[in-house]
Write a protein that holds these residues in place. Structure first.
Motif, PDB file in Angstrom:
ATOM      1  N   LEU A 136       0.776  -1.198  -0.088  1.00 33.69           N
ATOM      2  CA  LEU A 136      -0.114   0.015   0.147  1.00 33.69           C
ATOM      3  C   LEU A 136       0.903   1.396   0.170  1.00 33.69           C
ATOM      4  N   LEU A 137       1.901   1.229   0.817  1.00 31.78           N
ATOM      5  CA  LEU A 137       2.796   2.474   1.211  1.00 31.78           C
ATOM      6  C   LEU A 137       3.706   2.622  -0.083  1.00 31.78           C
ATOM      7  N   SER A 138       3.752   1.515  -1.076  1.00 32.34           N
ATOM      8  CA  SER A 138       4.613   1.418  -2.136  1.00 32.34           C
ATOM      9  C   SER A 138       3.738   2.263  -3.265  1.00 32.34           C
ATOM     10  N   GLY A 139       2.649   2.428  -2.980  1.00 32.64           N
ATOM     11  CA  GLY A 139       1.712   3.156  -4.048  1.00 32.64           C
ATOM     12  C   GLY A 139       1.001   2.050  -4.831  1.00 32.64           C
ATOM     13  N   GLU A 140       0.983   0.851  -4.712  1.00 35.76           N
ATOM     14  CA  GLU A 140       0.251  -0.215  -5.448  1.00 35.76           C
ATOM     15  C   GLU A 140      -1.313  -0.180  -5.226  1.00 35.76           C
ATOM     16  N   ASP A 141      -2.052  -0.230  -6.181  1.00 37.97           N
ATOM     17  CA  ASP A 141      -3.370  -0.212  -5.921  1.00 37.97           C
ATOM     18  C   ASP A 141      -3.924  -1.655  -5.346  1.00 37.97           C
ATOM     19  N   ILE A 142      -4.161  -1.885  -4.314  1.00 39.27           N
ATOM     20  CA  ILE A 142      -4.276  -3.151  -3.784  1.00 39.27           C
ATOM     21  C   ILE A 142      -5.657  -3.159  -2.892  1.00 39.27           C
ATOM     22  N   LYS A 143      -6.204  -4.051  -2.380  1.00 40.82           N
ATOM     23  CA  LYS A 143      -7.254  -4.461  -1.454  1.00 40.82           C
ATOM     24  C   LYS A 143      -6.886  -5.431  -0.373  1.00 40.82           C
ATOM     25  N   ASN A 147      -8.755 -11.684   4.523  1.00 32.82           N
ATOM     26  CA  ASN A 147      -8.354 -12.367   5.502  1.00 32.82           C
ATOM     27  C   ASN A 147      -6.802 -11.964   5.914  1.00 32.82           C
ATOM     28  N   ILE A 148      -6.930 -10.322   6.052  1.00 34.63           N
ATOM     29  CA  ILE A 148      -6.039  -9.730   6.552  1.00 34.63           C
ATOM     30  C   ILE A 148      -6.391  -8.617   7.747  1.00 34.63           C
ATOM     31  N   ARG A 149      -5.846  -8.579   8.723  1.00 33.89           N
ATOM     32  CA  ARG A 149      -6.006  -7.844   9.850  1.00 33.89           C
ATOM     33  C   ARG A 149      -5.478  -6.577   9.493  1.00 33.89           C
ATOM     34  N   THR A 150      -6.174  -5.320   9.335  1.00 30.93           N
ATOM     35  CA  THR A 150      -5.763  -4.043   9.242  1.00 30.93           C
ATOM     36  C   THR A 150      -6.123  -3.303  10.262  1.00 30.93           C
ATOM     37  N   LEU A 151      -5.542  -1.803  10.266  1.00 33.76           N
ATOM     38  CA  LEU A 151      -5.925  -0.874  11.191  1.00 33.76           C
ATOM     39  C   LEU A 151      -7.370  -0.458  11.116  1.00 33.76           C
ATOM     40  N   ARG A 152      -8.192  -0.939  10.078  1.00 32.50           N
ATOM     41  CA  ARG A 152      -9.657  -0.538   9.968  1.00 32.50           C
ATOM     42  C   ARG A 152     -10.354  -1.266  11.327  1.00 32.50           C
ATOM     43  N   ILE A 350      -2.639 -23.280   3.430  1.00 33.59           N
ATOM     44  CA  ILE A 350      -2.507 -22.429   2.257  1.00 33.59           C
ATOM     45  C   ILE A 350      -2.691 -21.203   2.374  1.00 33.59           C
ATOM     46  N   ILE A 351      -1.788 -20.178   1.867  1.00 40.22           N
ATOM     47  CA  ILE A 351      -1.792 -18.706   2.297  1.00 40.22           C
ATOM     48  C   ILE A 351      -2.718 -18.112   1.216  1.00 40.22           C
ATOM     49  N   ARG A 352      -3.770 -17.318   1.533  1.00 39.22           N
ATOM     50  CA  ARG A 352      -4.711 -16.816   0.350  1.00 39.22           C
ATOM     51  C   ARG A 352      -4.619 -15.435   0.594  1.00 39.22           C
ATOM     52  N   LEU A 353      -4.387 -14.474  -0.455  1.00 39.07           N
ATOM     53  CA  LEU A 353      -4.254 -13.244  -0.413  1.00 39.07           C
ATOM     54  C   LEU A 353      -5.230 -12.669  -1.766  1.00 39.07           C
ATOM     55  N   ASP A 354      -5.879 -11.367  -1.470  1.00 41.55           N
ATOM     56  CA  ASP A 354      -6.370 -11.044  -2.612  1.00 41.55           C
ATOM     57  C   ASP A 354      -5.719 -10.821  -3.981  1.00 41.55           C
ATOM     58  N   ASP A 355      -6.275 -10.986  -5.052  1.00 35.74           N
ATOM     59  CA  ASP A 355      -5.591 -10.965  -6.283  1.00 35.74           C
ATOM     60  C   ASP A 355      -4.792  -9.839  -6.482  1.00 35.74           C
ATOM     61  N   SER A 356      -5.277  -8.619  -6.041  1.00 36.82           N
ATOM     62  CA  SER A 356      -4.456  -7.379  -6.225  1.00 36.82           C
ATOM     63  C   SER A 356      -3.033  -7.366  -5.560  1.00 36.82           C
ATOM     64  N   MET A 357      -3.054  -8.076  -4.210  1.00 35.10           N
ATOM     65  CA  MET A 357      -1.672  -8.322  -3.624  1.00 35.10           C
ATOM     66  C   MET A 357      -0.954  -9.357  -4.590  1.00 35.10           C
ATOM     67  N   ALA A 358      -1.827 -10.514  -4.323  1.00 33.01           N
ATOM     68  CA  ALA A 358      -1.037 -11.623  -4.873  1.00 33.01           C
ATOM     69  C   ALA A 358      -0.145 -11.491  -6.147  1.00 33.01           C
ATOM     70  N   LYS A 359      -0.332 -10.455  -6.958  1.00 32.35           N
ATOM     71  CA  LYS A 359       0.309 -10.506  -8.216  1.00 32.35           C
ATOM     72  C   LYS A 359       1.860  -9.697  -8.066  1.00 32.35           C
ATOM     73  N   HIS A 360       1.818  -9.242  -6.724  1.00 32.84           N
ATOM     74  CA  HIS A 360       3.309  -8.726  -6.606  1.00 32.84           C
ATOM     75  C   HIS A 360       3.946  -9.610  -5.816  1.00 32.84           C
ATOM     76  N   ILE A 361       3.702 -10.836  -5.315  1.00 32.81           N
ATOM     77  CA  ILE A 361       4.280 -11.874  -4.475  1.00 32.81           C
ATOM     78  C   ILE A 361       4.643 -13.046  -5.227  1.00 32.81           C
ATOM     79  N   ARG A 362       5.841 -13.287  -5.054  1.00 32.14           N
ATOM     80  CA  ARG A 362       6.252 -14.502  -6.027  1.00 32.14           C
ATOM     81  C   ARG A 362       6.159 -15.788  -5.030  1.00 32.14           C
TER      82      ARG A 362
END
Lengths: 434, 226
Positions: A136-143, A147-152, A350-362
């Motif tokens: 997020l802080l790198s400026g990527e457009d992600i949701k 299954n992620i805990r955030t400051l929300r 299995i680790i699952r992340l939103d597609d918007s994040m997954a595409k940045h992760i190898r």
């Protein structure tokens, strides 16, 4: 963050300060490799933000008269370039009071956690949030996805609950399960401070198909192959009747409702004696399946969780001064802890992340520390239909790893292998490996 | 990509030899080697040895001194007389200096240990030199007041570390019962010095509870968590 916040260690965490040493770090490591090089300044900011969401990680260990306790600190950890061998001791005095460290190397960020704070599941939650804020802080457009805990959402009381206490039922008689000593794997120990990781990447689909054809789960299948690899190696050196046992951490959150971010795991030890080394794989797999499935029920587990809680509540034990407790715990662990199994196999799932994040992760990786009695462990995570397995070891020999891989290879799996310990170019240093 | 001909698996990274069996890897295409996954490792700097060689040497010398003096004393006098000075002194030095140099418990607890060790040693000397009671009339109250003032000053200077000091301040006040006991049992006119020490302790305790009672209770709860 304020340091009015403190709490006692949860049931299974109490053992760790007693046994920790550079020879027994009790550390696990979770890594995330991105497609691009990491910007350490952004990662440091992401770390600072993540610390707000996980007050359990801001804790340091303090000595009371009777027990250790956690006390919240009012500072942030510093991101460091990766420099030590994997899974070395996390010494609070060296880490500014913190009980974990975050390091980075090129495209990978590593989270190494002293087991006293949490287990692999809790550590993974922290890493996922760190990765989210970094992108997020790198400026990527992600949701964030679901299954992620955030400051929300604020940290909740449930997240810092000692779930062992919640499910303690003094009415149910305790069952100490099997307490036979296990056979131990020995080798040429590396100097203290050294370790080696061997990574195996393989597609999950063929692995799942293989497990299904044997009518077991993926975890059961790999446990079986891991166990058999030990039997083959140890049969050559001993005819002891002690069993080779694999310790399998069971995430209790799946069986008992709990949102805790602290330790909440049970370790099931399952094994066979070396005399069974020549039996067919199917027989081992059926045995593992029966044992594991019988253990993984609430009815079977509560009697096994009870002894630890009732010890902790025992007034004589509680009244003992901390120094004395440490000595007793260390001895008890020697008999009832590491002595009861040969190696761990920890499958974090299995680790699952939103597609918007997954595409940045190898990929992700998961590794464990070792000890004098347990010099080799296997761990794994699954990401995007690929299984990432890691052998963590503190002995030079690689027999078990080689046999494990050859068994999977014979079964038809294609694998790619990496190591943290590049071999020298001279041929003659490798005579002793085969 | 690089393949191990023995294990028949692909090897990643910068390897020339298979990490499992040591065979030389064969390149199956012209693509160059991949990057290394890990940096060049280093080892953590070891924390200084808690029991350095000098300490072991002194421990050994202390043991020899105690044994030699004790034996000579027993041989000549058939009981322990002057050797008790040596033995007591060595014991007190170990409790006091040893704790200062070899442990890292809080300074104020070290000072309390110094107080106890030195007091006991001087009482021993007093006993062995005719029990004129100078140790309990003068030494104990003066040492006690000295340690109390030092601890108060430390707590005020390092106020932000109050958690490390607050319970030791309470402990010092509780130790004020020592001088109080001396006041009630001694017949010497100097016993009022002990009374003064005990009253100072009481004043400190009342002050602590009045001004920082909450902090004392909170720290007590954590440290004494049962």
């Amino acid at each position: 963050m304020n340091n009015e916040n403190w709490y006692p260690l949860e049931t299974s965490a109490k053992i760790y300060p007693a046994i920790i040493s550079p020879r027994q770090p009790s550390v696990f490591r979770l890594s995330c490799t991105f497609h691009n090089e990491i910007d350490p300044n952004i990662m440091q900011t992401a770390l600072n933000v993540t610390m707000v969401r996980y007050p359990g990680f801001s804790m340091t260990l303090k000595r009371g008269a009777f027990w250790f306790y956690f006390e919240e600190m009012d500072k942030n950890p510093t991101l460091q370039p990766e420099q030590y061998y994997p899974c070395q001791i996390v010494d609070p005095e060296a880490e500014n009071g913190f009980l974990f460290r975050v390091t980075w190397f090129k495209k990978r960020v590593n989270l190494e956690v002293f087991h006293v704070i949490t287990d692999g599941t809790g550590g993974l939650e922290f890493l996922k949030t760190l990765v989210y804020y970094y992108l997020l802080l790198s400026g990527e457009d992600i949701k964030p996805g679901e299954n992620i805990r955030t400051l929300r959402h604020k940290p909740t009381e449930e997240e810092r609950e000692n779930s062992f206490l919640r499910y303690y039922d003094p009415q149910i008689p305790s069952d100490r399960a099997d307490s036979n000593a296990a056979l131990h794997y020995e080798g040429t120990r590396m100097p203290v401070g050294h370790s080696r990781a061997i990574h195996i990447h393989t597609e999950t689909a063929p692995l799942l198909a293989l497990s299904r054809s044997c009518q077991v789960t993926l975890t059961e299948y790999l446990t079986g192959q891991f166990l058999r690899s030990f039997l083959v190696v140890l049969k050559e050196t001993t005819d002891s009747e002690k069993p080779v046992k694999i310790s399998i951490p069971i995430n209790l959150r799946k069986l008992f409702q709990s949102d805790t971010l602290r330790n909440f795991t049970y370790f099931a030890n399952i094994g066979e004696p070396v005399a069974n080394a020549d039996e067919p794989l199917e027989k081992t797999l059926q045995y593992i399946k029966t044992q594991l499935r019988a253990t993984c029920t609430r009815e079977a587990l509560i009697p096994r969780l009870n002894p630890n809680v009732s010890s902790e509540k025992n007034p004589f034990l509680r009244a003992a001064p901390l120094s004395l407790k440490q000595l007793v715990l260390r001895e008890a662990h020697h008999i009832l802890g590491d002595n009861l199994f040969t190696a761990s196999f920890s499958n974090l799932g299995i680790i699952r992340l939103d597609d918007s994040m997954a595409k940045h992760i190898r990929n992700f990786d998961f590794g464990l520390s070792c000890s004098d009695l347990i010099p080799l462990n296997l761990s794994m995570v699954t990401w995007m239909d690929t299984a990432y397995m890691t052998f963590s070891s503190i002995v030079e020999e690689r027999h078990v790893e080689r046999i494990f891989i050859s068994k999977l290879s014979e079964a038809g799996l294609k694998m790619k292998v990496w190591t943290s310990d590049p071999s020298e170019a001279e041929g003659d240093t490798h005579e002793n490996l085969s | 990509m690089k393949i191990c001909p023995e294990c028949k698996i692909e090897i990643g990274g910068t390897e020339y030899y298979c990490p499992l069996c040591g065979s030389e890897l064969t390149l199956s295409d012209d693509k160059g080697g991949e990057e290394s996954l890990y940096p060049d490792f280093s080892l953590p700097v070891n924390p200084p040895n808690r029991f350095p060689f000098l300490a072991k040497l002194f421990a050994f010398l202390s043991l020899i001194a105690v044994l030699v003096c004790g034996l000579i004393d027993l041989l000549i006098n058939h009981q322990l007389t002057w050797s008790l000075f040596v033995i007591g002194g060595i014991a007190a030095a170990w409790v006091s200096l040893g704790t200062h140099l070899l442990t890292n418990i809080n300074l104020n607890y070290k000072l309390l240990l110094d107080l106890c060790a030195l007091s006991l040693y001087l009482i021993l000397i007093d006993h062995l030199t005719g029990w004129h009671q100078w140790s309990i009339d003068y030494v104990i109250p003066i040492l006690y007041i000295g340690v109390m003032i030092t601890t108060i000053v430390l707590a005020l200077v390092f106020r932000e570390f109050w958690r490390e000091y607050i319970l030791s301040l309470v402990a010092i006040c509780v130790l004020g019962l020592g001088p109080l006991l001396i006041f009630f049992t001694s017949k010497s006119p100097m016993r009022y010095l002990c009374l003064a020490a005990a009253l100072l302790a009481a004043a400190l305790l009342i002050g602590l509870i009045y001004f920082a009672g909450g902090k004392v209770f909170s720290e007590w709860k954590r440290r004494m968590n049962f």
